[in-house]
Design a protein around this motif. Structure first.
Motif, mmCIF file in Angstrom:
data_model
loop_
_atom_site.group_PDB
_atom_site.id
_atom_site.type_symbol
_atom_site.label_atom_id
_atom_site.label_comp_id
_atom_site.label_asym_id
_atom_site.label_seq_id
_atom_site.Cartn_x
_atom_site.Cartn_y
_atom_site.Cartn_z
ATOM 1 N N VAL A 73 61.055 40.761 31.699
ATOM 2 C CA VAL A 73 60.082 41.251 30.721
ATOM 3 C C VAL A 73 60.438 42.711 30.434
ATOM 4 O O VAL A 73 61.283 43.305 31.103
ATOM 5 C CB VAL A 73 58.638 41.151 31.245
ATOM 6 C CG1 VAL A 73 58.243 39.706 31.487
ATOM 7 C CG2 VAL A 73 58.461 41.973 32.526
ATOM 8 N N ALA A 118 52.501 34.668 27.388
ATOM 9 C CA ALA A 118 53.666 35.021 26.578
ATOM 10 C C ALA A 118 53.824 34.068 25.402
ATOM 11 O O ALA A 118 54.040 34.497 24.254
ATOM 12 C CB ALA A 118 54.928 35.009 27.439
ATOM 13 N N PHE A 161 52.861 43.237 28.757
ATOM 14 C CA PHE A 161 54.281 42.903 28.760
ATOM 15 C C PHE A 161 55.167 44.054 28.292
ATOM 16 O O PHE A 161 56.330 44.139 28.708
ATOM 17 C CB PHE A 161 54.552 41.688 27.872
ATOM 18 C CG PHE A 161 54.284 40.367 28.525
ATOM 19 C CD1 PHE A 161 54.847 40.026 29.741
ATOM 20 C CD2 PHE A 161 53.462 39.434 27.906
ATOM 21 C CE1 PHE A 161 54.613 38.798 30.339
ATOM 22 C CE2 PHE A 161 53.215 38.195 28.483
ATOM 23 C CZ PHE A 161 53.789 37.879 29.710
#
Length: 277
Positions: A118, A135, A179
């Protein structure tokens, strides 16, 4: 055959080419996994995207915060900042194709069993299944017809806490912030964006995301490879490996071989292309 994770490139294509020469990278045989921030502040944004895109299946990158800012600016929702250096990309004859390719990069990918890649990290409230689900949800929005509205709602530090009850743009903003922007958390897992220095100099009560109490993602099961945090530098510990070594600032560009029993690091010294502000 070799697999390499590579830290933030920031549109510094020449150092990337030199690093790949040092690795004796062969796109037929080897594969590259980039930690995001392919563009932003460096001198060769369009050229960098073309180069990595044209490697095809030999390269993958996750999205970083500078990549998302570039896409938001292109969509008319991001405020251009003094050191973005995005104009050559946005004015390139193939800008639409390059930006569309960038928009379709994932937020999380798994190069090998036991590895998750990530840009910034995985928040302490999530296990790997939750991270995957979040995600995919945000990626679908980024790639769909509602992406323009997503970019209009992208910016901001709230909500700072994760809840399964989150929905809509607040939920997507938390997912994307986690993220792509996260460095520190509070003990209760709240994201805290007030500091970007090394953990050793952090104010009391801040924990690097990978050491936050109660972290659900078990270090013995998954190692998270990330970039984003240039003042953290190249570090590894239980459950994490950090690869952003400040190529843009005259630091280094770092590659980590990830298909071997023990990680092997290769670093290339880089000329400064931007002075810290």
């Amino acid at each position: 055959m070799a697999d390499y994770a590579i830290g933030d490139v920031h549109a510094c294509l020449d150092p990337l080419r030199r690093l790949l020469e040092r690795l004796q990278f062969d796109p037929v045989r080897d594969r590259l996994w980039f930690t995001g921030d392919l563009v932003g502040r460096g001198p060769q944004a369009a050229e960098t995207l073309r180069f990595i895109r044209d490697l095809g299946e030999a390269a993958e990158s996750v999205l970083g915060n500078h990549d998302l800012h570039c896409l938001a600016v292109a969509a008319g929702h991001g405020r251009r900042r003094r050191n973005d250096r995005l104009e050559p990309l946005l004015e390139a004859p193939d800008a639409v194709d390059l930006l569309d390719w960038l928009r379709h990069r994932p937020l999380l990918t798994e190069p090998e069993r036991g590895l998750a890649l990530v840009h910034a990290g995985i928040p302490p409230q999530w296990d790997l299944a939750t991270a995957r689900q979040c995600a995919r949800e945000a990626e679908n929005q980024l790639r769909g017809e509602a992406s323009d509205t997503l970019f209009a709602n992208l910016y901001g530090n709230e909500p700072a806490s994760w809840s399964a009850e989150l929905s809509g743009w607040p939920k997507l903003r938390f997912i994307i912030n986690a993220f792509t922007r996260m460095r520190f958390c509070r003990a209760d897992g709240r994201l805290d964006f007030s500091d970007n220095g090394p953990p050793e100099e952090a104010p009391d009560g801040l924990y690097p995301w990978y050491e936050t109490p109660g972290r659900r993602l078990q270090a013995e099961e998954t190692t998270v490879i990330s970039g984003h945090w240039s003042r953290l530098g190249c570090r590894q510990g239980p459950g994490y490996a950090a690869l952003d070594t400040g190529c843009l600032w005259g630091g280094q560009l770092t590659a980590m071989r990830i298909d071997s029993t023990a990680p092997v690091f290769t670093q290339l010294d880089c000329p400064a292309t931007l002075q810290p502000s």
